[in-house]
Structures are given as structure tokens and as C-alpha cells.
Design an enzyme around this catalytic site. Structure first.
Site, PDB file in Angstrom:
ATOM      1  N   LEU A  73       1.243   6.773   4.917  1.00 19.64           N
ATOM      2  CA  LEU A  73       1.916   5.622   5.778  1.00 19.64           C
ATOM      3  C   LEU A  73       2.446   4.622   4.908  1.00 19.64           C
ATOM      4  O   LEU A  73       1.680   3.917   4.180  1.00 19.64           O
ATOM      5  CB  LEU A  73       0.802   5.222   6.851  1.00 19.64           C
ATOM      6  CG  LEU A  73       1.496   4.349   8.041  1.00 19.64           C
ATOM      7  CD1 LEU A  73       2.746   4.912   8.837  1.00 19.64           C
ATOM      8  CD2 LEU A  73       0.586   3.992   8.841  1.00 19.64           C
ATOM      9  N   ASP A  74       3.856   4.424   5.188  1.00 25.04           N
ATOM     10  CA  ASP A  74       4.441   3.187   4.549  1.00 25.04           C
ATOM     11  C   ASP A  74       4.283   3.019   3.175  1.00 25.04           C
ATOM     12  O   ASP A  74       4.281   2.075   2.503  1.00 25.04           O
ATOM     13  CB  ASP A  74       3.969   2.002   5.354  1.00 25.04           C
ATOM     14  CG  ASP A  74       4.407   1.646   6.723  1.00 25.04           C
ATOM     15  OD1 ASP A  74       5.328   2.328   7.038  1.00 25.04           O
ATOM     16  OD2 ASP A  74       3.599   1.097   7.570  1.00 25.04           O
ATOM     17  N   GLU A  75       4.057   4.394   2.499  1.00 28.20           N
ATOM     18  CA  GLU A  75       4.087   4.311   0.954  1.00 28.20           C
ATOM     19  C   GLU A  75       4.801   5.255   0.398  1.00 28.20           C
ATOM     20  O   GLU A  75       4.813   5.478  -0.811  1.00 28.20           O
ATOM     21  CB  GLU A  75       2.499   4.676   0.702  1.00 28.20           C
ATOM     22  CG  GLU A  75       1.395   3.553   1.000  1.00 28.20           C
ATOM     23  CD  GLU A  75       0.090   3.933   0.652  1.00 28.20           C
ATOM     24  OE1 GLU A  75      -0.079   4.906  -0.340  1.00 28.20           O
ATOM     25  OE2 GLU A  75      -0.862   3.487   1.073  1.00 28.20           O
TER      26      GLU A  75
END
Length: 284
Positions: free
Chosen positions: A227-229
Site C-alpha cells: 500500500l502506497d509504496e
């Protein structure tokens, strides 16, 4: 816009590579209007993007691909060649925040973004007004009164039905399931505030205000199961002073989000981004 062919290459760095590509293009009488090279010293990978005037080559794209294949094989290239006049289909995903969606729609409507937007999908029905204004098909997917697995199955089916080349999460506030992240690898772009992993959760700008930050910003990246990486395409920052309120930070943060997302989408559409592991090379 003049028609160009975009040749994008990623391969091990080696002697004679640039010469081989240059000689090939010269034999085709190709006029290069933009050229970019980069070598990653840590990994030993070479990256190249050439933009070629289409009318300068007296061959079809299929013929160019066939002729270039022996060179690509010799130098172990990951490569593609794309026609600038072939517009990609971009499906937009949105929630209740409209600023990123509206900015992309405006840039598309004004011709700044060369693509087609076949549909907008949202989990908030009021977003239909923006789709209607631009005469774009709208699909509301209910994430409240049905299991999220079923809701995402609807989203996935719509993305497939519209044959999307790129899916843009314009502040779409739902976590994409792992299988769909893998299916859309390199073909889905997200935007979020750049504080992450700090100030996660609700009201990140208020959290940042209470902490007294001096910089705010936004990060545009590819969607992955982490997530969001995912690999970062673009970031935008803005300074904050002691006189800025939390409302000022939200306003300035939205500007950062719009700019970072628009730039990231444009770089992708123009084949300026090469993903390498969890990083990107961006020939902006």
C-alpha cells in the site's frame, strides 16, 4: 502535434549498445527529435528513450519492430516502440474528493493530455455530475451495501470492458486488492499526500499542522500490493509557514496533489517512465 515513434529500451549496460541503435536508426533515415540515456551505476542497467519523427521512416511500425528484433535480442533488451498518435484509454477511479479528477478532466478536455477517457468509476454517486459535463460514461459502484470483494469485482469487470490501457486513482479512497494490483502492474497510477508513512489515516493535513511541518506535498506512484509504496513517478512539494492554518495546508496540499498526478499521468502516456525494480527512470 507531429506524429512520432517512441523507442524505449531497458537492458544491461554494454559496449556498442548506443552505436548499434544509432546505426539502425540511421539506416532507416530516422530523424531523432528527442534522445535520452541513463545508466544506473548500482545495477548496471542502461535506459534509453528516443523520439523519432514518424514521417522520416519509410517503413510501417510492424516492419520497424521486425527489423529491430535481432538487435534487441543481441543486447538482451526489454523494449517497445509506440506511436504518439495512438491514444491510450485511461479509466478514472474517484471517491468524494473531486479536485484531482476535475484537474485531469480539464487537462484532457483542453488537449494537454493526449488520451481517451472512456469512463469514470466512483464509489460516490455525486461524481456523476462531472462525468455528465464532459459526456463521459459514469459507473457508480456501491462499496457500502455490498461486500468489497463484490464491489471490486464490478470495478475489475468495467476496467476490462473498456479495455483500459491505464487506470488512474484520482483520490480513490479504497484499497485495491492484491490480485487486481498484480493484474494492473505498471498500468495503474495513484496519488496521495507525501507524509506517508507519517500522518497516516484520517485528516493527515491536520495531523501535520499540529506537528508544525514546514513542507507539504504529494506523491504520484504506480499501484502495487504494498500500500502506497509503489514505484514513484513524480512528487510535488510546497513550503509551509507558521502563519498557515490547517485549512491553508489542505488547500496547498490539493494543489500539490493535482500537479503531481497530472505530471505523472502525462509522463506515463508519453512513454517517459521506465520501471526498474521499485524505482523509476523518468525522462521528463
Amino acid at each position: 502535434m507531429q506524429q512520432t515513434f517512441r523507442l524505449v529500451i531497458d537492458c544491461p549496460d554494454q559496449v556498442g549498445l548506443v552505436a548499434a541503435v544509432s546505426q539502425f536508426l540511421a539506416k532507416q533515415n530516422a530523424t531523432i527529435v528527442e534522445a535520452n540515456h541513463h545508466t544506473d551505476q548500482q545495477t548496471g542497467r542502461f535506459f534509453m528513450r528516443h523520439e523519432i519523427k514518424a514521417e522520416s521512416i519509410n517503413m510501417s511500425m510492424d516492419s520497424v519492430k521486425q527489423a529491430f528484433e535481432p538487435i534487441a535480442k543481441k543486447f538482451q533488451m526489454n523494449w517497445k516502440i509506440a506511436d504518439s498518435h495512438k491514444k491510450q484509454k485511461v479509466v478514472m477511479l474517484a471517491s468524494h474528493e473531486s479536485h484531482c479528477l476535475m484537474d485531469i478532466l480539464h487537462r484532457w478536455h483542453s488537449g494537454e493530455l493526449q488520451c481517451d477517457i472512456p469512463c469514470i468509476i466512483a464509489n460516490h454517486p455525486q461524481m456523476k455530475q462531472f462525468a455528465d459535463w464532459h459526456n463521459i460514461p459514469f459507473h457508480w459502484v456501491d462499496f457500502k451495501d455490498q461486500p468489497k470483494e463484490k464491489a471490486f469485482a464490478e470495478v475489475e469487470k468495467l476496467i476490462e470492458a473498456y479495455d483500459a490501457d491505464l487506470t488512474v486513482l484520482a483520490r480513490f479512497m479504497q484499497i485495491i486488492p492484491d490480485h487486481l494490483c498484480k493484474k494492473l502492474a505498471g498500468k495503474a497510477i495513484n496519488i496521495h499526500h507525501s507524509f506517508l508513512p507519517s500522518f497516516a489515516g484520517a485528516k493527515p493535513y491536520l495531523q501535520a499542522y499540529n506537528r508544525g511541518v514546514k513542507l507539504i506535498g504529494a506523491t504520484c506512484h504506480y499501484v502495487t500490493s504494498d500500500l502506497d509504496e509503489g514505484p514513484i513517478i513524480e512528487q510535488e512539494v510546497m513550503r509551509i509557514s507558521h502563519s498557515d492554518t490547517s485549512a491553508d495546508m489542505v488547500r496547498k496540499g490539493k494543489n500539490c496533489e493535482k500537479t503531481a498526478l497530472a505530471n505523472g499521468v502525462r509522463y506515463h502516456l508519453e512513454d517517459r517512465v521506465i520501471i526498474h525494480k521499485n524505482k523509476t527512470v523518468v525522462f521528463a
